[in-house]
Design a protein around this motif. Sequence first.
Motif, PDB file in Angstrom:
ATOM      1  N   SER A  58       0.724  -1.318  -0.012  1.00  0.00           N
ATOM      2  CA  SER A  58      -0.064  -0.157  -0.204  1.00  0.00           C
ATOM      3  C   SER A  58       0.906   1.479  -0.036  1.00  0.00           C
ATOM      4  CB  SER A  58      -1.011   0.112   1.294  1.00  0.00           C
ATOM      5  OG  SER A  58      -1.717  -1.292   1.130  1.00  0.00           O
ATOM      6  N   LYS A  59       2.116   1.151  -0.286  1.00  0.00           N
ATOM      7  CA  LYS A  59       3.112   2.380  -0.279  1.00  0.00           C
ATOM      8  C   LYS A  59       2.601   3.335  -0.966  1.00  0.00           C
ATOM      9  CE  LYS A  59       6.932   1.951  -2.772  1.00  0.00           C
ATOM     10  NZ  LYS A  59       8.285   1.762  -3.180  1.00  0.00           N
ATOM     11  N   TRP A  60       2.085   3.031  -2.394  1.00  0.00           N
ATOM     12  CA  TRP A  60       1.764   4.173  -3.360  1.00  0.00           C
ATOM     13  C   TRP A  60       0.755   4.910  -2.778  1.00  0.00           C
ATOM     14  CZ3 TRP A  60       2.031  -1.173  -4.635  1.00  0.00           C
ATOM     15  CH2 TRP A  60       3.000  -1.504  -5.144  1.00  0.00           C
ATOM     16  N   GLY A  61      -0.359   4.362  -2.065  1.00  0.00           N
ATOM     17  CA  GLY A  61      -1.416   5.075  -1.364  1.00  0.00           C
ATOM     18  C   GLY A  61      -0.980   5.848  -0.319  1.00  0.00           C
ATOM     19  N   HIS A  62      -0.131   5.385   0.514  1.00  0.00           N
ATOM     20  CA  HIS A  62       0.218   6.084   1.696  1.00  0.00           C
ATOM     21  C   HIS A  62       0.949   7.304   1.322  1.00  0.00           C
ATOM     22  CE1 HIS A  62       0.118   1.795   3.877  1.00  0.00           C
ATOM     23  NE2 HIS A  62      -0.983   2.690   4.213  1.00  0.00           N
ATOM     24  N   ILE A  63       1.857   7.456   0.036  1.00  0.00           N
ATOM     25  CA  ILE A  63       2.474   8.335  -0.401  1.00  0.00           C
ATOM     26  C   ILE A  63       1.682   9.686  -0.724  1.00  0.00           C
ATOM     27  CG2 ILE A  63       4.052   9.438  -2.140  1.00  0.00           C
ATOM     28  CD1 ILE A  63       5.257   6.589  -2.538  1.00  0.00           C
ATOM     29  N   CYS A  64       0.623   9.297  -1.314  1.00  0.00           N
ATOM     30  CA  CYS A  64      -0.447  10.091  -1.825  1.00  0.00           C
ATOM     31  C   CYS A  64      -1.068  10.814  -0.356  1.00  0.00           C
ATOM     32  CB  CYS A  64      -1.536   9.874  -2.625  1.00  0.00           C
ATOM     33  SG  CYS A  64      -0.868   9.535  -4.541  1.00  0.00           S
ATOM     34  N   GLN A  65      -1.541   9.866   0.476  1.00  0.00           N
ATOM     35  CA  GLN A  65      -2.111  10.242   1.785  1.00  0.00           C
ATOM     36  C   GLN A  65      -1.313  11.400   2.345  1.00  0.00           C
ATOM     37  OE1 GLN A  65      -3.039   6.664   3.648  1.00  0.00           O
ATOM     38  NE2 GLN A  65      -4.471   5.846   2.035  1.00  0.00           N
ATOM     39  N   PHE A  66       0.135  11.064   2.470  1.00  0.00           N
ATOM     40  CA  PHE A  66       1.038  11.950   3.277  1.00  0.00           C
ATOM     41  C   PHE A  66       0.833  13.372   2.443  1.00  0.00           C
ATOM     42  CE2 PHE A  66       3.150   8.027   4.841  1.00  0.00           C
ATOM     43  CZ  PHE A  66       2.857   8.377   6.277  1.00  0.00           C
ATOM     44  N   LEU A  67       1.065  13.490   1.294  1.00  0.00           N
ATOM     45  CA  LEU A  67       1.029  14.644   0.365  1.00  0.00           C
ATOM     46  C   LEU A  67      -0.086  15.438   0.639  1.00  0.00           C
ATOM     47  CD1 LEU A  67       2.812  13.408  -2.613  1.00  0.00           C
ATOM     48  CD2 LEU A  67       3.842  14.839  -0.977  1.00  0.00           C
ATOM     49  N   ILE A  68      -1.467  14.549   0.671  1.00  0.00           N
ATOM     50  CA  ILE A  68      -2.802  15.723   0.761  1.00  0.00           C
ATOM     51  C   ILE A  68      -2.769  15.981   1.968  1.00  0.00           C
ATOM     52  CG2 ILE A  68      -5.158  14.936   0.905  1.00  0.00           C
ATOM     53  CD1 ILE A  68      -4.709  12.788  -1.419  1.00  0.00           C
ATOM     54  N   SER A 324       8.486   2.633   6.349  1.00  0.00           N
ATOM     55  CA  SER A 324       8.656   4.251   6.429  1.00  0.00           C
ATOM     56  C   SER A 324       9.088   4.806   5.062  1.00  0.00           C
ATOM     57  CB  SER A 324      10.158   4.432   7.151  1.00  0.00           C
ATOM     58  OG  SER A 324      10.948   3.604   6.656  1.00  0.00           O
ATOM     59  N   SER A 325       9.255   3.912   4.136  1.00  0.00           N
ATOM     60  CA  SER A 325       9.554   4.399   2.755  1.00  0.00           C
ATOM     61  C   SER A 325       8.750   5.444   2.164  1.00  0.00           C
ATOM     62  CB  SER A 325       9.713   3.140   1.702  1.00  0.00           C
ATOM     63  OG  SER A 325      10.738   2.562   1.746  1.00  0.00           O
ATOM     64  N   ALA A 326       7.135   5.326   2.518  1.00  0.00           N
ATOM     65  CA  ALA A 326       6.218   6.112   1.904  1.00  0.00           C
ATOM     66  C   ALA A 326       6.468   7.662   2.228  1.00  0.00           C
ATOM     67  CB  ALA A 326       4.848   5.493   2.262  1.00  0.00           C
ATOM     68  N   ARG A 327       6.724   7.583   3.608  1.00  0.00           N
ATOM     69  CA  ARG A 327       6.799   8.923   4.449  1.00  0.00           C
ATOM     70  C   ARG A 327       8.000   9.403   3.719  1.00  0.00           C
ATOM     71  NH1 ARG A 327       4.193  12.779   6.921  1.00  0.00           N
ATOM     72  NH2 ARG A 327       5.056  13.831   5.396  1.00  0.00           N
ATOM     73  N   VAL A 328       9.255   8.709   3.357  1.00  0.00           N
ATOM     74  CA  VAL A 328      10.485   9.482   3.061  1.00  0.00           C
ATOM     75  C   VAL A 328      10.059   9.943   1.788  1.00  0.00           C
ATOM     76  CG1 VAL A 328      12.713   8.643   2.335  1.00  0.00           C
ATOM     77  CG2 VAL A 328      11.926   7.960   4.451  1.00  0.00           C
ATOM     78  N   ILE A 329       9.613   9.264   0.746  1.00  0.00           N
ATOM     79  CA  ILE A 329       9.189   9.600  -0.579  1.00  0.00           C
ATOM     80  C   ILE A 329       8.529  10.766  -0.548  1.00  0.00           C
ATOM     81  CG2 ILE A 329       7.992   8.907  -2.868  1.00  0.00           C
ATOM     82  CD1 ILE A 329       8.663   6.095  -2.093  1.00  0.00           C
ATOM     83  N   ALA A 330       7.363  10.963   0.426  1.00  0.00           N
ATOM     84  CA  ALA A 330       6.399  12.003   0.477  1.00  0.00           C
ATOM     85  C   ALA A 330       7.322  13.205   0.790  1.00  0.00           C
ATOM     86  CB  ALA A 330       5.244  11.863   1.240  1.00  0.00           C
TER      87      ALA A 330
END
Length: 351
Positions: A58-68, A324-330
């Motif tokens: 679910s990494k991809w969705g988490h990235i968007c959630q953080f950015l939003i 933690s990858s999603a947060r780092v990408i965001a």
Amino acid sequence: MASSSSEPPVDGESLRRNRILSSKLYFDVPPSKVPVIYSSSYDIAFLGIEKLHPFDSSKWGHICQFLIKEGFLVKSQTVEPVEASKDDLLVVHSELYLSSLQSSTNVAIITEVPPVAIIPNCLVQKKVLYPFRKQVGGSILAAKLAKEQGWAINIGGGFHHCSAEKGGGFCAYADISLCIHFAFVRLNITRVMIIDLDAHQGNGHEKDFSNDRRVYILDMYNSGIYPLDYEAKRSIDQKVELVSGTQTKEYLDKLDEALEVARNNFNPELVVYNAGTDVLDGDPLGRLKVSPDGVAARDEKVFRFARERNIPLFMLTSGGYMKSSARVIADSIINLSKKNLIDLKVPLGRN
């Protein structure tokens, strides 16, 4: 019954070109959108079984959630890609390879899903391969948006272990090879640079472009881990081999050196940036020791490399096997926005 037509047979390159020209993956994006490509279909989930896999599905969705949540992205402004069709995939892949993906066993080997005995094949096709095909569509569209707007980010894709005839390492489709072939035909691009900074060697695109001088490959990776593809290494124009445990400063210093060499050796019209976060300290598969701030600095360096030369660039998120990858990408995307290397066009009055 034999055909009576006197038309000459269509050769392989003509067939590839015809498939690209008839594809629906390139489409006009309204100006109300930003060149950030994402679909909720990217995320993989079926009955909780995905939790047994090391990859954060679910990494991809988490990235968007953080950015939003941080106010740097409005969901309605993102671009929804089209799923890559069989004809689209045949631009690079063979009928034989695509047929092999209909086998649960082969999909399990490529994507390392849990034992297929407990997962019906139809579920694997729908819940694993369909999301991957949507991400492929996103990668291909990203090249078009980058050419039009200077940059694009597909919050997905980067399946760099897959070549025309073989998948592996969570990579079932060769989206990098596909997006480049589409760019050759639809964008009149003749020189492409791949900057692959995932922790693993990008052996898939290296095999596919082994004899194609239109593509320059800069690959910086941990030489002591998968895939150890010595044959594919011969196709790397600029090889930067790291050892397990490489830390942030050394990593960034080597990147600076590599980008300087690339700057002097090739003049691309398009940059494909494979930005894996499996370089992070603690990643069980990448085995490097780059800090989250180091990842943000890395991405900033690559975007500046392209911006200073006015070269369109698009980024694929590729590997990264920690929660933690999603947060780092965001956070890295936010840093790119703050440094004015990308423009997310946040509406006035939004914090």
